[in-house]
Design a protein around this motif. Structure first.
Motif, PDB file in Angstrom:
ATOM      1  N   ILE A 142       0.851  -1.189   0.000  1.00 53.77           N
ATOM      2  CA  ILE A 142       0.000   0.000   0.000  1.00 53.77           C
ATOM      3  C   ILE A 142       0.891   1.246   0.000  1.00 53.77           C
ATOM      4  CG2 ILE A 142      -1.759   1.294   1.268  1.00 53.77           C
ATOM      5  CD1 ILE A 142      -2.807  -1.309   0.162  1.00 53.77           C
ATOM      6  N   THR A 195     -11.933  -2.954   4.376  1.00 60.07           N
ATOM      7  CA  THR A 195     -11.985  -4.208   3.634  1.00 60.07           C
ATOM      8  C   THR A 195     -11.985  -3.930   2.134  1.00 60.07           C
ATOM      9  OG1 THR A 195     -14.410  -4.269   3.595  1.00 60.07           O
ATOM     10  CG2 THR A 195     -13.322  -5.267   5.492  1.00 60.07           C
ATOM     11  N   PRO A 196     -11.335  -4.777   1.337  1.00 58.02           N
ATOM     12  CA  PRO A 196     -11.283  -4.561  -0.110  1.00 58.02           C
ATOM     13  C   PRO A 196     -12.648  -4.581  -0.774  1.00 58.02           C
ATOM     14  CG  PRO A 196      -9.638  -6.168   0.582  1.00 58.02           C
ATOM     15  CD  PRO A 196     -10.528  -5.931   1.762  1.00 58.02           C
ATOM     16  N   ARG A 197     -13.601  -5.326  -0.182  1.00 59.80           N
ATOM     17  CA  ARG A 197     -14.976  -5.344  -0.666  1.00 59.80           C
ATOM     18  C   ARG A 197     -15.883  -5.493   0.541  1.00 59.80           C
ATOM     19  NH1 ARG A 197     -15.628 -11.378  -3.427  1.00 59.80           N
ATOM     20  NH2 ARG A 197     -15.478 -12.573  -1.486  1.00 59.80           N
ATOM     21  N   MET A 252     -11.714   0.104   1.246  1.00 58.16           N
ATOM     22  CA  MET A 252     -10.258   0.111   1.344  1.00 58.16           C
ATOM     23  C   MET A 252      -9.728   1.513   1.045  1.00 58.16           C
ATOM     24  SD  MET A 252      -7.925  -1.968   2.194  1.00 58.16           S
ATOM     25  CE  MET A 252      -6.138  -2.122   2.152  1.00 58.16           C
ATOM     26  N   THR A 278      -4.117  -9.517   6.702  1.00 56.15           N
ATOM     27  CA  THR A 278      -4.066  -9.669   5.249  1.00 56.15           C
ATOM     28  C   THR A 278      -3.480 -11.004   4.806  1.00 56.15           C
ATOM     29  OG1 THR A 278      -2.059  -8.289   5.405  1.00 56.15           O
ATOM     30  CG2 THR A 278      -4.080  -7.217   4.679  1.00 56.15           C
TER      31      THR A 278
END
Length: 347
Positions: A142, A195-197, A252, A278
């Motif tokens: 990131i 969260t990514p989704r 995210m 992660t």
């Protein structure tokens, strides 16, 4: 002069997968040794955070031959109970675990396979890699991660919510670990869960029993899966935090600044710590000299057996090496198959 020892089968790793392999190797009456880098029994379970609970009751979380005892005070055992069970299992079956022995390299040689360790050399005719993933925590790249001035740690280093009382904590990751650690922190810290989704909770009546049944049906070939149901098991602490409004997911973020995350819309949130939930990667570095990896990075297998070298089996790394093989109850099935193939090879 370094010590040289011999075994027909060498198992690398003394956690749940290594012990399951040991059980079946003992029953097959094969000469074997288990090398474990840890100073004590229990595998990764001895290192998990204090409040972690299994997804399944004890009866659905057992290695072959020995049911896990019920833990008083709750249907779902905690990590300390599992570690104690693994220590008892190892002792009960008198499994030949060598500690603390770290395997550094696996090589081919005139004596079959050679394992170079920090405590000498082993020669073997077959090898079971059962090192798991705990020693290879993964943190995504990131932007700005190195600039953040607060504390950063991975699931690997998280132990107790008491370490963060009164702090502002960013929890990153949309899986079970992220949900459980965010729920653990929520009563005593100010938490944002990124969260990514959007997280997908499994129905509240789904636990490890149902997940194992679905994995069994996949093995039997009916194609049943759980991906359409959700990703996160709603264990009691997660359910309570979700239902009381303490567990709320955010999208995210785009990058980390020195003070905290920044999202693509320009909004920011100052925080004291980031917990990266992660995931992990398979700990297979000792196999590097054998050049078993395919161009994509994964070692091709037929079940647990390496396609490049049939003397080598990979056990307990997830569906890649057998459905549910990274679980306590699931690894026994793949261990049995792996040992049967090794027995056929050696005999």
């Amino acid at each position: 002069m370094s010590t040289v020892r011999h075994a027909r089968v060498l198992v690398v790793g003394g956690g749940q997968a290594g012990l399951a392999a040991g059980y079946h190797l003992r029953r097959a009456e094969l000469d074997f040794a288990i090398l474990d880098a840890s100073p004590g029994p229990g595998g990764a379970w001895q290192h998990y955070w204090d409040t972690l609970r299994l997804f399944s009751p004890a009866a659905y979380a057992s290695l072959p031959g020995r049911p896990m005892p019920h833990q008083a005070g709750g249907e779902y055992p905690d990590a300390a109970h599992v570690a104690a069970y693994l220590a008892d299992y190892e002792k009960r079956y008198d499994l030949p675990v060598q500690r603390s022995v770290r395997v550094e390299r696996i090589e081919r040689g005139p004596h079959g396979l050679t394992a170079r360790t920090d405590a000498g050399t082993w020669h073997a005719d077959a090898l079971v890699m059962a090192t798991g993933t705990w020693e290879r925590p993964f943190i995504p790249a990131i932007p700005g991660t190195a600039s953040f001035t607060g504390r950063q740690l991975h699931t690997h280093g998280y132990r107790t919510a008491a370490d963060f009382t009164g702090r502002r904590v960013l929890v990153v990751g949309g899986g079970n670990s992220g949900a459980q650690i965010a729920a653990d922190l929520a009563p005593t810290a100010t938490v944002r869960w990124a969260t990514p989704r959007p997280p997908r909770f499994l129905p509240d009546d789904i636990d490890g029993r149902a997940l194992f049944d679905l994995a069994t049906r996949r093995v039997q070939g009916d194609g049943t899966g759980i991906s359409t149901l959700g990703d996160i098991v709603a264990v009691d602490p997660v359910r309570r935090a979700r239902d009381t409004g303490l567990l709320h997911a955010h999208p995210m973020f785009e990058r980390l600044t020195p003070a905290g995350p920044r999202w693509s819309d320009g909004s920011t949130w100052e925080c004291d710590a980031v917990v990266w939930c992660t995931g992990f990667r398979p700990d297979l570095a000792p196999l590097a000299p054998l050049a078993l990896r395919a161009p994509g990075g994964r070692i091709p297998t037929d079940g647990t057996r390496s396609l490049q070298d049939g003397r080598i089996h990979l056990l307990g790394y997830g569906d890649w090496t057998g459905p549910a093989s990274a679980t306590l109850i699931g690894v026994g099935r793949t261990a049995r198959t792996a040992v049967a193939e090794i027995s056929g090879l050696l005999r």
